[in-house]
Design a protein around this motif. Structure first.
Motif, PDB file in Angstrom:
ATOM      1  N   TYR A  95      32.818  33.090  35.741  1.00 23.73           N
ATOM      2  CA  TYR A  95      32.604  33.954  36.901  1.00 23.73           C
ATOM      3  C   TYR A  95      33.759  34.935  36.950  1.00 23.73           C
ATOM      4  O   TYR A  95      34.881  34.552  37.312  1.00 23.73           O
ATOM      5  CB  TYR A  95      32.533  33.112  38.184  1.00 23.73           C
ATOM      6  N   SER A  96      33.524  36.149  36.558  1.00 26.67           N
ATOM      7  CA  SER A  96      34.630  37.099  36.441  1.00 26.67           C
ATOM      8  C   SER A  96      34.078  38.522  36.439  1.00 26.67           C
ATOM      9  O   SER A  96      33.205  38.842  35.637  1.00 26.67           O
ATOM     10  CB  SER A  96      35.350  36.816  35.117  1.00 26.67           C
ATOM     11  N   SER A  97      34.576  39.345  37.344  1.00 20.80           N
ATOM     12  CA  SER A  97      34.191  40.763  37.287  1.00 20.80           C
ATOM     13  C   SER A  97      35.140  41.597  38.126  1.00 20.80           C
ATOM     14  O   SER A  97      35.936  41.066  38.899  1.00 20.80           O
ATOM     15  CB  SER A  97      32.746  40.979  37.757  1.00 20.80           C
ATOM     16  N   ILE A  98      35.035  42.898  37.969  1.00 22.69           N
ATOM     17  CA  ILE A  98      35.830  43.822  38.781  1.00 22.69           C
ATOM     18  C   ILE A  98      34.991  45.045  39.120  1.00 22.69           C
ATOM     19  O   ILE A  98      34.213  45.514  38.287  1.00 22.69           O
ATOM     20  CB  ILE A  98      37.139  44.237  38.068  1.00 22.69           C
ATOM     21  N   GLU A  99      35.138  45.501  40.350  1.00 24.58           N
ATOM     22  CA  GLU A  99      34.471  46.727  40.794  1.00 24.58           C
ATOM     23  C   GLU A  99      35.545  47.633  41.358  1.00 24.58           C
ATOM     24  O   GLU A  99      36.253  47.222  42.283  1.00 24.58           O
ATOM     25  CB  GLU A  99      33.557  46.363  41.962  1.00 24.58           C
ATOM     26  N   VAL A 100      35.678  48.820  40.791  1.00 24.99           N
ATOM     27  CA  VAL A 100      36.719  49.737  41.269  1.00 24.99           C
ATOM     28  C   VAL A 100      36.071  50.787  42.161  1.00 24.99           C
ATOM     29  O   VAL A 100      35.055  51.386  41.789  1.00 24.99           O
ATOM     30  CB  VAL A 100      37.431  50.412  40.074  1.00 24.99           C
ATOM     31  N   ASN A 101      36.650  50.963  43.343  1.00 23.42           N
ATOM     32  CA  ASN A 101      36.198  52.035  44.229  1.00 23.42           C
ATOM     33  C   ASN A 101      37.289  53.104  44.197  1.00 23.42           C
ATOM     34  O   ASN A 101      38.281  53.027  44.935  1.00 23.42           O
ATOM     35  CB  ASN A 101      36.002  51.476  45.644  1.00 23.42           C
ATOM     36  N   ALA A 102      37.098  54.080  43.286  1.00 21.83           N
ATOM     37  CA  ALA A 102      38.157  55.077  43.067  1.00 21.83           C
ATOM     38  C   ALA A 102      38.366  55.928  44.309  1.00 21.83           C
ATOM     39  O   ALA A 102      39.502  56.262  44.658  1.00 21.83           O
ATOM     40  CB  ALA A 102      37.805  55.940  41.863  1.00 21.83           C
ATOM     41  N   ALA A 103      37.271  56.261  44.994  1.00 24.07           N
ATOM     42  CA  ALA A 103      37.379  57.143  46.157  1.00 24.07           C
ATOM     43  C   ALA A 103      38.235  56.490  47.244  1.00 24.07           C
ATOM     44  O   ALA A 103      39.054  57.137  47.883  1.00 24.07           O
ATOM     45  CB  ALA A 103      35.991  57.464  46.685  1.00 24.07           C
ATOM     46  N   LYS A 106      40.675  51.264  45.893  1.00 25.50           N
ATOM     47  CA  LYS A 106      40.734  49.807  45.979  1.00 25.50           C
ATOM     48  C   LYS A 106      39.855  49.181  44.894  1.00 25.50           C
ATOM     49  O   LYS A 106      39.022  49.875  44.287  1.00 25.50           O
ATOM     50  CB  LYS A 106      40.319  49.322  47.369  1.00 25.50           C
ATOM     51  N   ALA A 107      40.054  47.899  44.665  1.00 24.92           N
ATOM     52  CA  ALA A 107      39.257  47.203  43.647  1.00 24.92           C
ATOM     53  C   ALA A 107      38.890  45.822  44.156  1.00 24.92           C
ATOM     54  O   ALA A 107      39.694  45.169  44.829  1.00 24.92           O
ATOM     55  CB  ALA A 107      40.059  47.081  42.352  1.00 24.92           C
ATOM     56  N   THR A 108      37.667  45.406  43.851  1.00 21.57           N
ATOM     57  CA  THR A 108      37.229  44.058  44.225  1.00 21.57           C
ATOM     58  C   THR A 108      37.215  43.207  42.967  1.00 21.57           C
ATOM     59  O   THR A 108      36.539  43.533  41.984  1.00 21.57           O
ATOM     60  CB  THR A 108      35.848  44.126  44.898  1.00 21.57           C
ATOM     61  N   LEU A 109      38.011  42.134  43.014  1.00 16.26           N
ATOM     62  CA  LEU A 109      38.155  41.251  41.846  1.00 16.26           C
ATOM     63  C   LEU A 109      37.389  39.968  42.109  1.00 16.26           C
ATOM     64  O   LEU A 109      37.413  39.452  43.225  1.00 16.26           O
ATOM     65  CB  LEU A 109      39.633  40.894  41.631  1.00 16.26           C
ATOM     66  N   ARG A 110      36.739  39.444  41.083  1.00 16.97           N
ATOM     67  CA  ARG A 110      35.991  38.193  41.275  1.00 16.97           C
ATOM     68  C   ARG A 110      36.446  37.126  40.285  1.00 16.97           C
ATOM     69  O   ARG A 110      36.734  37.422  39.117  1.00 16.97           O
ATOM     70  CB  ARG A 110      34.494  38.427  41.120  1.00 16.97           C
ATOM     71  N   GLY A 111      36.484  35.900  40.785  1.00 17.86           N
ATOM     72  CA  GLY A 111      36.701  34.720  39.942  1.00 17.86           C
ATOM     73  C   GLY A 111      37.947  34.806  39.081  1.00 17.86           C
ATOM     74  O   GLY A 111      39.044  35.073  39.552  1.00 17.86           O
ATOM     75  N   SER A 112      37.741  34.583  37.775  1.00 17.58           N
ATOM     76  CA  SER A 112      38.882  34.419  36.882  1.00 17.58           C
ATOM     77  C   SER A 112      39.277  35.722  36.185  1.00 17.58           C
ATOM     78  O   SER A 112      39.848  35.690  35.095  1.00 17.58           O
ATOM     79  CB  SER A 112      38.559  33.359  35.829  1.00 17.58           C
ATOM     80  N   ILE A 113      38.979  36.855  36.800  1.00 10.81           N
ATOM     81  CA  ILE A 113      39.365  38.142  36.182  1.00 10.81           C
ATOM     82  C   ILE A 113      40.867  38.133  35.860  1.00 10.81           C
ATOM     83  O   ILE A 113      41.670  37.637  36.647  1.00 10.81           O
ATOM     84  CB  ILE A 113      38.987  39.314  37.124  1.00 10.81           C
ATOM     85  N   LEU A 114      41.207  38.668  34.691  1.00  8.84           N
ATOM     86  CA  LEU A 114      42.601  38.593  34.231  1.00  8.84           C
ATOM     87  C   LEU A 114      43.371  39.890  34.523  1.00  8.84           C
ATOM     88  O   LEU A 114      42.778  40.955  34.692  1.00  8.84           O
ATOM     89  CB  LEU A 114      42.630  38.311  32.721  1.00  8.84           C
ATOM     90  N   ALA A 115      44.688  39.761  34.561  1.00 14.62           N
ATOM     91  CA  ALA A 115      45.543  40.897  34.927  1.00 14.62           C
ATOM     92  C   ALA A 115      45.249  42.127  34.068  1.00 14.62           C
ATOM     93  O   ALA A 115      45.107  43.239  34.577  1.00 14.62           O
ATOM     94  CB  ALA A 115      47.008  40.488  34.787  1.00 14.62           C
ATOM     95  N   LYS A 116      45.147  41.946  32.763  1.00 17.54           N
ATOM     96  CA  LYS A 116      44.941  43.089  31.861  1.00 17.54           C
ATOM     97  C   LYS A 116      43.600  43.770  32.154  1.00 17.54           C
ATOM     98  O   LYS A 116      43.496  45.003  32.136  1.00 17.54           O
ATOM     99  CB  LYS A 116      45.001  42.614  30.406  1.00 17.54           C
ATOM    100  N   GLN A 117      42.577  42.960  32.415  1.00 12.76           N
ATOM    101  CA  GLN A 117      41.265  43.547  32.703  1.00 12.76           C
ATOM    102  C   GLN A 117      41.330  44.418  33.956  1.00 12.76           C
ATOM    103  O   GLN A 117      40.691  45.462  34.038  1.00 12.76           O
ATOM    104  CB  GLN A 117      40.222  42.434  32.888  1.00 12.76           C
ATOM    105  N   VAL A 118      42.127  43.982  34.933  1.00 10.38           N
ATOM    106  CA  VAL A 118      42.257  44.755  36.175  1.00 10.38           C
ATOM    107  C   VAL A 118      43.003  46.059  35.892  1.00 10.38           C
ATOM    108  O   VAL A 118      42.575  47.140  36.295  1.00 10.38           O
ATOM    109  CB  VAL A 118      42.995  43.931  37.263  1.00 10.38           C
ATOM    110  N   SER A 119      44.121  45.970  35.175  1.00  5.90           N
ATOM    111  CA  SER A 119      44.922  47.185  34.966  1.00  5.90           C
ATOM    112  C   SER A 119      44.173  48.204  34.107  1.00  5.90           C
ATOM    113  O   SER A 119      44.267  49.403  34.342  1.00  5.90           O
ATOM    114  CB  SER A 119      46.294  46.851  34.377  1.00  5.90           C
ATOM    115  N   VAL A 120      43.389  47.731  33.138  1.00  8.36           N
ATOM    116  CA  VAL A 120      42.621  48.659  32.290  1.00  8.36           C
ATOM    117  C   VAL A 120      41.537  49.355  33.117  1.00  8.36           C
ATOM    118  O   VAL A 120      41.370  50.581  33.058  1.00  8.36           O
ATOM    119  CB  VAL A 120      42.009  47.913  31.081  1.00  8.36           C
TER     120      VAL A 120
END
Ligand SMILES: Cc1cc2nc3c(=O)[nH]c(=O)nc-3n(C[C@H](O)[C@H](O)[C@H](O)COP(=O)(O)OP(=O)(O)OC[C@H]3O[C@@H](n4cnc5c(N)ncnc54)[C@H](O)[C@@H]3O)c2cc1C
Length: 463
Positions: A95-103, A106-120
C-alpha cells in the motif's frame, strides 16, 4: 485466544482477500521479516500484507478485537517494526502512493511510500519538502516522529510539515485528523512529533515548498566532501567550530571519524551541505579549504538526489544503529578523545570498522514555519547532534560497540544538558525526548484518550 487460533479465524474470514504469511520457512515470509538492522529483530507469528486502506483497517480491527499485539512496518529502518511470536506485523509494502497538489503546494502520502519517491515526485513539479538522509526510509514514520533534514533551517522539521492525516485508531476506527475540530486539532498536534504512538497512519498530507525557498531557483543543494588525516583531528575540530557556528551561511553536514571503503584507511570525512546560492559554498567552507585537505570536492546536486550513493548503508541485515543525541554545543576539544575511542573500538572489534563516530551540525536553528501551529516536538532549540553510525557484523561485538559509542557521546556532551531525539530512541526517560513538561503532560493525557491500553506502544503510558 492464542494468536495462532485467532489467525486461523482471520484466515477463514479474510484469507482470500488479504495476504497472510505465517510459515517462517517460506521465502516471502523470510523476505518480509528482514529489516535494515538485525538489532532486536524478532520473528512474528505472522506477517499480514494488506493492499488497501480498508484491508489495513480490517486487520487492525481483528487484531484489537482478538487482543493480538501488532506493529506496523513501512520502510523497516527502525528497531520497532518487529515483534515476537506473540504478535503480528502489519506490513504496508503493498500500500503505497503519492499525490502531489502543485497548485496548493502539498502532497498526500499513503502507506509505505519512501523518502526518495516523495522527493522525486515533488521535484518533478518544482517542489521540495523536509525529507531526511535515507532514500529508502518510510516517509510517513519519518514525518510523524520528528524528521531532521538538510532543509530544517529553512522550513522546519518533518513534523512541522504535517497538514492532516487519516488514522486507524486503537479501536480500529478510521478517522480524519484535521485542524477543524478541537479534539482532532489536539490529536494533529500530537501526531506532529509523536505520531508513531497514537495510531496507524494510512495517509499523511504534508506541506511542500517551491525551489526558490532553498535560496536558488534550480532546486539544488551544494554537496561536498572533505577528507583529512585523523592525526589532524585537533585542527579540523577548530575549523569545524567556526563553520558549524557561523550562522551567516546556511551550512549543515556531518564530520565523521571513520574508515571509508574500499580501502578502509581511517580518516576524518566531512560530508558538507550548503543550502542557498551554491557559489557561496567556497566562502562558507573556507576554514576547511584552508587546511589543504587530502581531498575536497563539491557541486550543486538536485535536492532529490542529495542522499544518493549510500546504497551500501541501505542494505538490510547485520547490526546497524544510529546512536543519535542532541548536543548543547560543539565540544571541539573532545574530538581527539573521540578519535582515540574510535581507534580503540576498531582494534577491539575489527568487525566494527564500518562504524563511524559523527558530529552533525546545522549552522541555523529551525524556524517555526508560518503555516504550522505549535507541535509536541521540543527540537526547536537543537542544531547540533552526535550521530554515531554503528555498524558491525559479529553479534559478540554488540554491547562493546554501543559502550564505545556511549563514551564518545558522553565526551561530546561534556557537562551539557542531555536531550534525545524521538526518531532515534525509545529508551531512557521520555522527558529527555519531550522536554517541555506542559507539552509532555498534554501528550500523556491525549494518549489516555486515544490509546489507553497501549495498542500502539506503551510510550507515554508507562513512567
Ligand atoms: C539510514 C537511515 C537514515 C536516517 N536518516 C534520518 C534523517 O535524516 N532524519 C531523521 O529525522 N531520521 C532519520 N532516520 C530515522 C528514521 O527517520 C526513523 O527511524 C523512521 O521512523 C524510519 O521509518 P521506516 O518506515 O523506515 O521504519 P519502520 O521500522 O517501518 O517504522 C518506524 C516506526 O514507525 C511505525 N510505523 C510504521 N509505519 C507507520 C504508520 N503508517 N503509522 C504509524 N506508525 C508507523 C513502526 O511501527 C515503527 O515503530 C534515519 C534512519 C536510517 C536507518
Amino acid at each position: 485466544m492464542s494468536v495462532i487460533k485467532a489467525l486461523e479465524l482471520f484466515r477463514k474470514e479474510l484469507g482470500s482477500e488479504i495476504e497472510i504469511l505465517a510459515d517462517q520457512h517460506n521465502g516471502a515470509f523470510i523476505e518480509y521479516a528482514k529489516r535494515w538492522t538485525d538489532i532486536g529483530r524478532k520473528t512474528p507469528a505472522a506477517i499480514v500484507v494488506p493492499s488497501s486502506e480498508i484491508q489495513i483497517q480490517k486487520t487492525v480491527k481483528w487484531a484489537v478485537e482478538n487482543s493480538v499485539p501488532f506493529v506496523t512496518k513501512s520502510g523497516g529502518h527502525s528497531e520497532w517494526s518487529t515483534i515476537d511470536s506473540s504478535g503480528i506485523i502489519i506490513d504496508l509494502s503493498k500500500y503505497s502512493s503519492i499525490e502531489v497538489n502543485a497548485a496548493e503546494q502539498k502532497a498526500t502520502l499513503r502507506g509505505s511510500i519512501l523518502a526518495k519517491q516523495v522527493s522525486v515526485a515533488l521535484a518533478e513539479v518544482g517542489l521540495f519538502t523536509a525529507l531526511g538522509n535515507g532514500n529508502p526510509i518510510g516517509a510517513i514514520p519519518y514525518f510523524l516522529n520528528g524528521g531532521a533534514s538538510v532543509v530544517t533551517s529553512c522550513v522546519g522539521y518533518g513534523s512541522d510539515q504535517i497538514l492532516s492525516a487519516r488514522m486507524i485508531d486503537a479501536r480500529g476506527n478510521l478517522i480524519e485528523v484535521t485542524d477543524s475540530e478541537k479534539d482532532m486539532a489536539d490529536l494533529l498536534w500530537a501526531l506532529r512529533g509523536a505520531g508513531q504512538f497514537f495510531g496507524l497512519i494510512t495517509e499523511l498530507t504534508v506541506k511542500a515548498y517551491p525551489f526558490s525557498a532553498l535560496g536558488n531557483d534550480q532546486g539544488v543543494i551544494w554537496t561536498g566532501v572533505f577528507i583529512l588525516p585523523l592525526e589532524r583531528a585537533g585542527e579540523v575540530a577548530e575549523a569545524m567550530n567556526i563553520v558549524a557556528n557561523d550562522s551567516t551561511h546556511p551550512t549543515s553536514g556531518l564530520m565523521m571519524i571513520m574508515a571509508p571503503p574500499p580501502k578502509n584507511d581511517p580518516a576524518l570525512v566531512i560530508s558538507a551541505r550548503y543550502r542557498g546560492n551554491p557559489e557561496n559554498a567556497a566562502q562558507a567552507y573556507k576554514p576547511l579549504y584552508d587546511l589543504n585537505p587530502l581531498m575536497a570536492n563539491g557541486a550543486p546536486v538536485p535536492i532529490q538526489n542529495t542522499s544518493d550513493g549510500h546504497e551500501a548503508f541501505n542494505e538490510k541485515g547485520t547490526f546497524k544503529r544510529f546512536a543519535t543525541t542532541c548536543l548543547p554545543h560543539f565540544n571541539a576539544t573532545a574530538i581527539p578523545d573521540v578519535v582515540q575511542l574510535w581507534k580503540t573500538m576498531v582494534t577491539e572489534c575489527p568487525d566494527a570498522i564500518t562504524t563511524s563516530f559523527n558530529f552533525q551540525w546545522d549552522s541555523r536553528l529551525a524556524p517555526v514555519p508560518a503555516h504550522a501551529p505549535s507541535s509536541c516536538s521540543s527540537l526547536r532549540d537543537t542544531r547540533l547532534w552526535q550521530n554515531n553510525f554503528i555498524w558491525h557484523t559479529d553479534v559478540n561485538s554488540r554491547n562493546k560497540v554501543d559502550e564505545f559509542s556511549d563514551r564518545a557521546i558522553a565526551a561530546m556532551r561534556g557537562d551539557g544538558e542531555r536531550r534525545e531525539f524521538q526518531n532515534a530512541t525509545r529508551e531512557g526517560p521520555i522527558e529527555l525526548r519531550y522536554r517541555d513538561p506542559v507539552k509532555l503532560a498534554k501528550l500523556k493525557q491525549l494518549k489516555q484518550v486515544w490509546d489507553p491500553n497501549g495498542v500502539y506502544t506503551r510510550q507515554l503510558l508507562d513512567g
